[in-house]
Every structure is written in structure tokens, then in C-alpha cells.
Scaffold this motif. Structure first.
Motif, PDB file in Angstrom:
ATOM      1  N   PRO A  74      -2.547   7.236  14.186  1.00 50.81           N
ATOM      2  CA  PRO A  74      -1.196   6.697  14.343  1.00 50.81           C
ATOM      3  C   PRO A  74      -0.862   5.662  13.280  1.00 50.81           C
ATOM      4  N   GLY A  75       0.421   5.508  13.025  1.00 52.05           N
ATOM      5  CA  GLY A  75       0.866   4.457  12.123  1.00 52.05           C
ATOM      6  C   GLY A  75       1.461   4.978  10.834  1.00 52.05           C
ATOM      7  N   VAL A  76       2.276   4.138  10.207  1.00 48.71           N
ATOM      8  CA  VAL A  76       2.818   4.386   8.878  1.00 48.71           C
ATOM      9  C   VAL A  76       2.350   3.244   7.990  1.00 48.71           C
ATOM     10  N   PHE A  77       1.873   3.569   6.807  1.00 50.27           N
ATOM     11  CA  PHE A  77       1.237   2.598   5.929  1.00 50.27           C
ATOM     12  C   PHE A  77       2.061   2.458   4.652  1.00 50.27           C
ATOM     13  N   VAL A  78       2.173   1.227   4.181  1.00 49.54           N
ATOM     14  CA  VAL A  78       3.026   0.911   3.041  1.00 49.54           C
ATOM     15  C   VAL A  78       2.151   0.580   1.829  1.00 49.54           C
ATOM     16  N   VAL A  79       2.500   1.170   0.698  1.00 53.58           N
ATOM     17  CA  VAL A  79       1.821   0.879  -0.566  1.00 53.58           C
ATOM     18  C   VAL A  79       2.832   0.209  -1.477  1.00 53.58           C
ATOM     19  N   GLU A  80       2.474  -0.969  -1.994  1.00 52.54           N
ATOM     20  CA  GLU A  80       3.358  -1.706  -2.889  1.00 52.54           C
ATOM     21  C   GLU A  80       2.722  -1.840  -4.264  1.00 52.54           C
ATOM     22  N   GLU A  81       3.569  -2.078  -5.246  1.00 50.25           N
ATOM     23  CA  GLU A  81       3.117  -2.204  -6.638  1.00 50.25           C
ATOM     24  C   GLU A  81       3.663  -3.491  -7.222  1.00 50.25           C
ATOM     25  N   CYS A  82       2.823  -4.195  -7.952  1.00 54.62           N
ATOM     26  CA  CYS A  82       3.238  -5.415  -8.625  1.00 54.62           C
ATOM     27  C   CYS A  82       3.997  -5.059  -9.896  1.00 54.62           C
ATOM     28  N   ARG A  83       5.186  -5.615 -10.058  1.00 55.93           N
ATOM     29  CA  ARG A  83       5.983  -5.319 -11.246  1.00 55.93           C
ATOM     30  C   ARG A  83       5.435  -6.013 -12.493  1.00 55.93           C
ATOM     31  N   ASP A  84       4.554  -6.989 -12.321  1.00 62.28           N
ATOM     32  CA  ASP A  84       4.025  -7.723 -13.475  1.00 62.28           C
ATOM     33  C   ASP A  84       2.696  -7.161 -13.976  1.00 62.28           C
ATOM     34  N   CYS A  85       1.733  -6.919 -13.064  1.00 57.04           N
ATOM     35  CA  CYS A  85       0.415  -6.456 -13.530  1.00 57.04           C
ATOM     36  C   CYS A  85       0.129  -5.006 -13.158  1.00 57.04           C
ATOM     37  N   ALA A  86       1.038  -4.366 -12.387  1.00 57.26           N
ATOM     38  CA  ALA A  86       0.923  -2.955 -12.003  1.00 57.26           C
ATOM     39  C   ALA A  86      -0.176  -2.679 -10.986  1.00 57.26           C
ATOM     40  N   HIS A  87      -0.778  -3.742 -10.425  1.00 60.18           N
ATOM     41  CA  HIS A  87      -1.756  -3.520  -9.352  1.00 60.18           C
ATOM     42  C   HIS A  87      -1.038  -2.887  -8.159  1.00 60.18           C
ATOM     43  N   THR A  88      -1.661  -1.873  -7.561  1.00 59.99           N
ATOM     44  CA  THR A  88      -1.076  -1.129  -6.454  1.00 59.99           C
ATOM     45  C   THR A  88      -1.959  -1.339  -5.232  1.00 59.99           C
ATOM     46  N   PHE A  89      -1.329  -1.701  -4.094  1.00 55.78           N
ATOM     47  CA  PHE A  89      -2.151  -2.095  -2.953  1.00 55.78           C
ATOM     48  C   PHE A  89      -1.429  -1.826  -1.636  1.00 55.78           C
ATOM     49  N   GLN A  90      -2.224  -1.659  -0.601  1.00 53.33           N
ATOM     50  CA  GLN A  90      -1.727  -1.476   0.761  1.00 53.33           C
ATOM     51  C   GLN A  90      -1.235  -2.823   1.295  1.00 53.33           C
ATOM     52  N   ASN A  91       0.008  -2.832   1.819  1.00 49.09           N
ATOM     53  CA  ASN A  91       0.578  -4.092   2.290  1.00 49.09           C
ATOM     54  C   ASN A  91       1.521  -3.831   3.476  1.00 49.09           C
ATOM     55  N   PRO A  92       1.173  -4.296   4.680  1.00 49.06           N
ATOM     56  CA  PRO A  92       0.023  -5.135   5.009  1.00 49.06           C
ATOM     57  C   PRO A  92      -1.282  -4.347   4.990  1.00 49.06           C
ATOM     58  N   ARG A  93      -2.351  -5.040   4.678  1.00 48.24           N
ATOM     59  CA  ARG A  93      -3.635  -4.365   4.600  1.00 48.24           C
ATOM     60  C   ARG A  93      -4.269  -4.286   5.991  1.00 48.24           C
ATOM     61  N   LEU A  94      -5.278  -3.446   6.100  1.00 48.06           N
ATOM     62  CA  LEU A  94      -6.001  -3.302   7.355  1.00 48.06           C
ATOM     63  C   LEU A  94      -6.879  -4.522   7.620  1.00 48.06           C
TER      64      LEU A  94
END
Length: 354
Positions: A74-94
């Protein structure tokens, strides 16, 4: 009459302390009982963070929202990207509880044959052979494979390094079975960044390898520091990581396998990874996008989409479609691996002695 004495509540039983990671013993045949599926994912998430965990920038954009396409948790997970360094990460994280739940061992699924391409013996031997091209690289005495799973990499690499002692570490009990099968000599269950384990293994290894492992960790920087701690001076770190800049990530969105929600918490761009290693005194020996590419993007996306819309009883009938997509992936691979469609990169770094 004498009044009855009031009943005092019984004190709660003391919590058992968590066991530290220790060299594994052979696995027993008994399997732990299955845990019930949660009805909500709320306890499994930390609060959403407003800034990038890599550079601290608050300039974030939502890259995608995705359910668990592989195991339908269950659940929907969000992935965000930093516009400055391009790091891509799950937010909120587990949370640690959520991470443990979603990284349990699952039965083989439709995607397993595709993942096996990442962990094929031929690819593992090619990755191990890349170390032989490093200037002055000696035969290692000891090698730790982190996130080893069933230890297929040590099994394949031993063909090239027959006198090397291979150990394995994994957060799941698969590593125990790998030790029992003789693929590794010592097995550790847990995470390398666990201070108890890091201190136990300090400066023990000539090589530490991580294949498609950093994306599963809560804090890639912490994992890299731990890897350098267990390396001897002059030792080598061998990494393979999905490339968040891969054009397939934009083209396929949530169906791109390296997005892998909810198990993939971070996708680290190569410039960020190299800079982090150099900041810790490492020399970057090589960065390679071409040979790290795995031809599975189209076939994996099709497999995920079919499994999402069709009942399990009909999936076997789609095998010809998946086979055709696999043929396209493999046919295009010699060209795509030289372009922005390359889906992974390999970094070899040396820990300097100074």
C-alpha cells in the motif's frame, strides 16, 4: 472490613536489546512467520523534508509519484529532484521500520529475470576485471561485497581472483545461505554503517564492492564513509550505481526500473559521487558509463505495466511481447550505452595512504 489493597500495574517487560551484526551462522530450515500487510503506510514515513539531503538546497521539484509496482504494497511514494545538484531522492523517506518492511525477501516475481541481467555472472566478471586495469593493482587478500544478496558477485569474481578471501554483507538472511553454499567465507547480516559492524571490520579489506546498493540505503554518504573505514589504505572501492540523468528515466517515468519505489531511496549523480569520494581523500581511478549499462529498460517497463493491469493468470500469455522488448533492449544496447540512455555508471576509487 479491611479495605482491599489497590492493585499496582505490573511493570512492562524490558525490551530486548537489538543484536549487533556478527559473523553469520548457517541458516536453519525454519522460516519466520509472515508479517501482516499494513493497512496504512503512515508509520512507515518520516516527515517530508524541505531541502536536499545532499547539498541542502530548498529548490526541489517533484520528479514522480508512484505506487509499489512490483509487490503492490500500500501507499504512494514521491521522488523529488534537487534543481541545484540533481540529487534524486524519496521524500518523505521510509522510517527504519518501513525500510525493513519493504526490503523483506519476496518470492520471485515478473521482474526477477530482468534483475538477473544486472547480476549475471558475465557482468560480474566484467566488473571484477575492470579492477585489473587499474595501475599497480595487486591481487587483493580480502574483499567485502556489500549488498551481496545471494553472493553471485563473489562467486563469479573468484574465477579471476582465486586466492582472494571474499566476505559478504546484506540486510537480509540471503547472505547466510550464501555462506552455507560456500560462495563467501564470512557473512554479516545488517548494514555497513552500523557503528558496531564498522568498528569490527575497520581496515580489514583491500577491496569493497557495492553493486546497485547505494540506492537502497537511507544515507549514501554514511554508507560511503563506512566503506572507506573498512578499507585498508591503498585499497579500492568499486561502485555501480543507476544514473538519474538517464534519458529513460524521463521517458518512462515511474515505469523505469531504477526508480524502484519504495525500495530505492536515493539516485546519486556521478559528479556528486566523485566529489564526495575526493572530499574523503580518494583518487578516482575511473568512471565508466558504457560497460555499466544494463539492457533492460524497455522490457522492464513493459513487464511492470502488464503486471499492473493484468491478472496474474494472464501474464504468461504476454511472454512474446516481453521477449520482443528484450530483443529491442539488447539490439539497441551497443548504441545506447554510448549516449544519455546509458542507465548506470561504474566508479573505481582508491583510498590514499596519506
Amino acid at each position: 472490613m479491611q479495605p482491599e489493597p489497590s492493585k499496582q500495574p505490573e511493570p512492562p517487560a524490558p525490551a530486548e536489546p537489538a543484536e549487533p551484526a556478527v559473523p553469520a551462522q548457517p541458516a536453519t530450515k525454519a522460516e519466520p512467520p509472515a508479517r501482516p500487510e499494513p493497512r496504512t503506510t503512515a508509520p512507515f514515513h518520516d516527515p517530508r523534508r524541505p531541502d536536499c539531503p545532499w547539498c541542502g538546497s530548498r529548490r526541489l521539484r517533484t520528479r514522480l509519484r508512484a505506487p509499489d509496482l512490483r509487490h503492490r504494497a500500500p501507499g504512494v511514494f514521491v521522488v523529488e529532484e534537487c534543481r541545484d545538484c540533481a540529487h534524486t531522492f524519496q521524500n518523505p523517506r521510509l522510517t527504519p521500520q518501513g525500510l525493513a518492511f519493504h526490503q523483506r525477501e519476496f518470492p520471485d516475481d515478473q521482474v526477477r529475470p530482468l534483475l538477473d541481467r544486472v547480476h549475471s555472472a558475465r557482468r560480474h566478471r566484467a566488473a571484477a576485471r575492470a579492477l585489473l586495469t587499474c595501475p599497480g593493482f595487486p591481487e587483493p587478500e580480502s574483499w567485502l561485497d556489500v549488498g551481496t544478496g545471494h553472493a553471485r558477485f563473489p562467486e563469479a569474481a573468484r574465477d579471476l581472483f582465486p586466492y582472494t578471501s571474499f566476505d559478504g554483507l546484506d540486510p537480509t538472511p540471503r547472505v547466510l545461505r550464501a555462506r552455507t553454499a560456500g560462495r563467501i567465507e564470512e557473512a554479516y547480516v545488517g548494514r555497513l554503517a552500523d557503528p558496531h559492524l564498522t568498528s569490527r571490520l575497520r581496515a580489514r579489506y583491500d577491496v569493497v564492492s557495492m553493486f546497485h546498493h547505494l540506492e537502497h540505503t537511507p544515507d549514501p554518504r554514511e554508507e560511503l564513509r563506512a566503506a572507506l573505514t573498512v578499507l585498508r589504505p591503498g585499497g579500492h572501492l568499486l561502485l555501480e550505481v543507476p544514473d538519474p540523468a538517464c534519458a529513460f528515466g524521463t521517458l518512462l517515468g515511474k515505469w523505469w526500473l531504477p526508480h524502484g519505489q519504495p525500495r530505492h531511496a536515493h539516485l546519486v549523480p556521478p559528479d556528486n559521487l566523485r566529489a564526495e569520494l575526493e572530499a574523503h581523500g580518494c583518487t578516482i581511478v575511473t568512471t565508466d558509463r558504457r560497460t555499466a549499462h544494463t539492457p533492460y529498460d524497455l522490457s522492464a517497463a513493459l513487464t511492470l505495466a502488464l503486471a499492473h493491469v493484468l491478472p496474474a493468470r494472464l501474464l504468461r500469455a504476454t511472454a512474446p511481447l516481453v521477449a520482443a522488448a528484450t530483443a529491442v533492449d539488447r539490439g539497441l544496447a551497443p548504441l545506447l550505452r554510448r549516449t544519455r540512455f546509458s542507465n548506470a555508471y561504474r566508479v573505481i576509487a582508491r583510498k590514499e595512504t596519506g
